[in-house]
Design a protein around this motif. Structure first.
Motif, PDB file in Angstrom:
ATOM      1  N   LYS A 240       0.774  -1.329  -0.165  1.00 57.55           N
ATOM      2  CA  LYS A 240      -0.250   0.048   0.018  1.00 57.55           C
ATOM      3  C   LYS A 240       0.770   1.137   0.133  1.00 57.55           C
ATOM      4  O   LYS A 240       1.505   1.498   0.918  1.00 57.55           O
ATOM      5  CB  LYS A 240      -0.826  -0.165   1.280  1.00 57.55           C
ATOM      6  N   VAL A 241       0.980   1.924  -1.067  1.00 54.31           N
ATOM      7  CA  VAL A 241       1.744   3.151  -1.301  1.00 54.31           C
ATOM      8  C   VAL A 241       0.964   4.233  -0.396  1.00 54.31           C
ATOM      9  O   VAL A 241      -0.148   4.346  -0.426  1.00 54.31           O
ATOM     10  CB  VAL A 241       1.606   3.473  -2.765  1.00 54.31           C
ATOM     11  N   PRO A 242       1.821   5.034   0.360  1.00 52.59           N
ATOM     12  CA  PRO A 242       1.291   6.261   1.226  1.00 52.59           C
ATOM     13  C   PRO A 242       0.605   7.142   0.425  1.00 52.59           C
ATOM     14  O   PRO A 242       0.937   7.854  -0.835  1.00 52.59           O
ATOM     15  CB  PRO A 242       2.485   6.608   2.069  1.00 52.59           C
ATOM     16  N   GLY A 243      -0.461   7.670   0.667  1.00 53.09           N
ATOM     17  CA  GLY A 243      -1.371   8.630   0.240  1.00 53.09           C
ATOM     18  C   GLY A 243      -0.854  10.004   0.801  1.00 53.09           C
ATOM     19  O   GLY A 243      -0.170  10.195   1.667  1.00 53.09           O
ATOM     20  N   VAL A 244      -1.580  11.114   0.334  1.00 57.26           N
ATOM     21  CA  VAL A 244      -1.384  12.413   1.088  1.00 57.26           C
ATOM     22  C   VAL A 244      -1.709  12.465   2.606  1.00 57.26           C
ATOM     23  O   VAL A 244      -1.153  13.000   3.348  1.00 57.26           O
ATOM     24  CB  VAL A 244      -2.143  13.541   0.255  1.00 57.26           C
ATOM     25  N   ALA A 245      -2.903  11.668   2.820  1.00 55.58           N
ATOM     26  CA  ALA A 245      -3.361  11.659   4.197  1.00 55.58           C
ATOM     27  C   ALA A 245      -2.144  11.111   5.094  1.00 55.58           C
ATOM     28  O   ALA A 245      -1.947  11.615   6.295  1.00 55.58           O
ATOM     29  CB  ALA A 245      -4.452  10.813   4.379  1.00 55.58           C
ATOM     30  N   GLU A 246      -1.341  10.122   4.617  1.00 58.11           N
ATOM     31  CA  GLU A 246      -0.415   9.406   5.250  1.00 58.11           C
ATOM     32  C   GLU A 246       0.836  10.368   5.325  1.00 58.11           C
ATOM     33  O   GLU A 246       1.506  10.576   6.475  1.00 58.11           O
ATOM     34  CB  GLU A 246       0.056   8.185   4.829  1.00 58.11           C
ATOM     35  N   THR A 247       1.259  11.085   4.496  1.00 54.51           N
ATOM     36  CA  THR A 247       2.133  12.107   4.248  1.00 54.51           C
ATOM     37  C   THR A 247       1.946  13.108   5.496  1.00 54.51           C
ATOM     38  O   THR A 247       2.993  13.487   6.526  1.00 54.51           O
ATOM     39  CB  THR A 247       1.994  12.906   3.020  1.00 54.51           C
ATOM     40  N   LEU A 248       0.520  13.583   5.508  1.00 52.36           N
ATOM     41  CA  LEU A 248       0.177  14.622   6.510  1.00 52.36           C
ATOM     42  C   LEU A 248       0.286  13.956   7.978  1.00 52.36           C
ATOM     43  O   LEU A 248       0.798  14.791   8.858  1.00 52.36           O
ATOM     44  CB  LEU A 248      -0.985  15.110   6.265  1.00 52.36           C
ATOM     45  N   ASP A 249       0.082  12.724   7.995  1.00 47.32           N
ATOM     46  CA  ASP A 249      -0.011  12.087   9.405  1.00 47.32           C
ATOM     47  C   ASP A 249       1.402  11.634   9.921  1.00 47.32           C
ATOM     48  O   ASP A 249       1.883  12.187  11.069  1.00 47.32           O
ATOM     49  CB  ASP A 249      -0.656  10.686   9.396  1.00 47.32           C
ATOM     50  N   TRP A 250       2.295  11.588   9.038  1.00 49.30           N
ATOM     51  CA  TRP A 250       3.803  11.334   9.259  1.00 49.30           C
ATOM     52  C   TRP A 250       4.440  12.845   9.450  1.00 49.30           C
ATOM     53  O   TRP A 250       5.127  12.855  10.884  1.00 49.30           O
ATOM     54  CB  TRP A 250       4.441  11.079   8.256  1.00 49.30           C
ATOM     55  N   ALA A 251       4.129  13.624   8.982  1.00 51.82           N
ATOM     56  CA  ALA A 251       4.537  15.293   9.268  1.00 51.82           C
ATOM     57  C   ALA A 251       4.068  15.630  10.610  1.00 51.82           C
ATOM     58  O   ALA A 251       4.978  16.008  11.520  1.00 51.82           O
ATOM     59  CB  ALA A 251       3.947  16.142   8.152  1.00 51.82           C
ATOM     60  N   SER A 252       2.976  15.295  10.921  1.00 54.62           N
ATOM     61  CA  SER A 252       2.392  15.598  12.180  1.00 54.62           C
ATOM     62  C   SER A 252       2.971  14.824  13.275  1.00 54.62           C
ATOM     63  O   SER A 252       3.269  15.537  14.464  1.00 54.62           O
ATOM     64  CB  SER A 252       0.940  15.694  12.286  1.00 54.62           C
ATOM     65  N   ALA A 253       3.433  13.677  12.903  1.00 52.29           N
ATOM     66  CA  ALA A 253       4.112  12.944  14.196  1.00 52.29           C
ATOM     67  C   ALA A 253       5.505  13.364  14.511  1.00 52.29           C
ATOM     68  O   ALA A 253       6.004  13.487  15.430  1.00 52.29           O
ATOM     69  CB  ALA A 253       4.157  11.326  13.561  1.00 52.29           C
ATOM     70  N   LEU A 254       6.296  13.791  13.056  1.00 55.19           N
ATOM     71  CA  LEU A 254       7.546  14.258  13.380  1.00 55.19           C
ATOM     72  C   LEU A 254       7.580  15.713  13.989  1.00 55.19           C
ATOM     73  O   LEU A 254       8.414  16.028  14.857  1.00 55.19           O
ATOM     74  CB  LEU A 254       8.326  14.463  11.840  1.00 55.19           C
ATOM     75  N   VAL A 255       6.679  16.467  13.718  1.00 59.10           N
ATOM     76  CA  VAL A 255       6.579  17.912  14.463  1.00 59.10           C
ATOM     77  C   VAL A 255       6.460  17.565  16.129  1.00 59.10           C
ATOM     78  O   VAL A 255       7.081  18.373  16.777  1.00 59.10           O
ATOM     79  CB  VAL A 255       5.413  18.456  14.056  1.00 59.10           C
ATOM     80  N   GLU A 256       5.618  16.817  16.361  1.00 60.85           N
ATOM     81  CA  GLU A 256       5.449  16.479  17.809  1.00 60.85           C
ATOM     82  C   GLU A 256       6.655  15.776  18.538  1.00 60.85           C
ATOM     83  O   GLU A 256       6.976  15.983  19.666  1.00 60.85           O
ATOM     84  CB  GLU A 256       4.378  15.219  17.957  1.00 60.85           C
ATOM     85  N   LEU A 257       7.565  15.304  17.596  1.00 66.57           N
ATOM     86  CA  LEU A 257       8.837  14.668  18.160  1.00 66.57           C
ATOM     87  C   LEU A 257       9.980  15.896  17.861  1.00 66.57           C
ATOM     88  O   LEU A 257      11.172  15.521  18.279  1.00 66.57           O
ATOM     89  CB  LEU A 257       9.307  13.544  17.433  1.00 66.57           C
TER      90      LEU A 257
END
Length: 307
Positions: A240-257
């Motif tokens: 399952k190739v990541p969509g834009v929704a997953e890109t945004l989720d990952w970015a939010s997670a990295l910001v939290e870190l």
């Protein structure tokens, strides 16, 4: 209630006002659907922003959003209407107790507006002081062909026929957005009633613009590296190739870190926010993620030197 956009450029601005970064092809079909009063069928992989279109249109145009989430086994009673059977039985019992013998009048009474329970499709066809609503028929491919056939009257004539009640026709055409993840083919009869657009994964420039709009707290360097990494792994052999929704989720997670840039350890620890299958995560953890990061950083260095 806002006015419909008068041009494609106005449509781009309207969507941007709702933080949706659309390419011109998508803005064009949205504009035509709004101006022509035609349903819009959006197909594409999960997470590319199909559902978000309807939400943004409802928000920016000041319309009510009515969402019909499709699933296997969805039927008319859940999607269109049903009768208040308890209320009808009570009315019948009261009529019997009062000695009412006019069966035709009793039948007209129990199958009246008073006992009609409106589900999403019928709600979308009902008068609304705020203007015609936005009807989102989400993930139509999850339903069966029988339900798809039932939708033809709604999509072509903006009406529903109820055997006991009659035909309910929308006083004003709702804005209809139909989405499909293409787990099965949608029938040609339904496609003919809609304007069609395939929503693809965004290119690097547009995905970076989306990330800046939706995750403004992400540092500039981190945003560039996130987009470059996601763009790179979409070419990999993943389940399952990541969509834009997953890109945004990952970015939010990295910001939290409090991340400011990607490194192999950070990517390995947070892949669960980007990839949703263990086999894909393992494939990226087996040295692949580091190789992609090295390539990204080498390319960025080369560009910096060229400047």
């Amino acid at each position: 209630m806002a006015q419909l956009p008068a041009s494609i450029d106005d449509t781009v601005k309207l969507l941007a006002h709702g933080e949706y970064v659309a390419d011109r092809a998508l803005a064009t079909v949205v504009f035509l659907a709004l101006r022509m009063g035609r349903p819009l069928l959006l197909e594409g992989e999960a997470g590319v922003g199909k559902t978000e279109i309807a939400k943004v249109l409802a928000g920016t145009l000041g319309r009510r959003l009515i969402r019909l989430q499709c699933y296997e086994g969805l039927d008319v009673s859940s999607a269109v209407y049903e009768w208040n059977y308890a209320g009808q039985m009570m009315a019948i019992r009261l009529a019997e107790a009062e000695g009412v013998v006019d069966r035709a009048r009793l039948e007209d009474d129990i199958f009246s507006e008073r006992y009609l329970v409106r589900r999403p499709l019928l709600q979308a066809l009902s008068p609304d002081p705020a203007g015609a609503p936005v009807l989102l028929i989400d993930e139509l491919d999850r339903t069966d062909e029988a339900f798809e056939a039932f939708l033809l009257e709604v999509l072509s004539d903006f009406q529903v026929t109820i055997p006991e009640f009659g035909t309910v026709k929308a006083p004003e055409k709702p804005i209809i957005v139909v989405t499909s993840n293409r787990t099965r083919e949608i029938h040609d009869a339904l496609k003919r009633r809609c304007l069609y657009h395939w929503v693809d994964y965004p290119d690097t420039e547009r995905e970076l613009a989306i990330l800046r709009a939706k995750a403004p707290k992400a540092p500039a360097r981190l945003s560039r590296e996130i987009v470059a990494f996601v763009q790179a792994i979409r070419s990999q052999d993943l389940f399952k190739v990541p969509g834009v929704a997953e890109t945004l989720d990952w970015a939010s997670a990295l910001v939290e870190l409090d991340a400011v840039a990607l490194d192999p350890a950070l990517v390995s620890d947070t892949l669960g926010a980007l990839l949703k299958y263990q086999d894909d995560i393992q494939a990226m953890q087996a040295g692949k993620a580091k190789a992609i990061l090295d390539e990204i950083k080498a390319e960025a260095t080369g560009k910096a030197r060229a400047v």
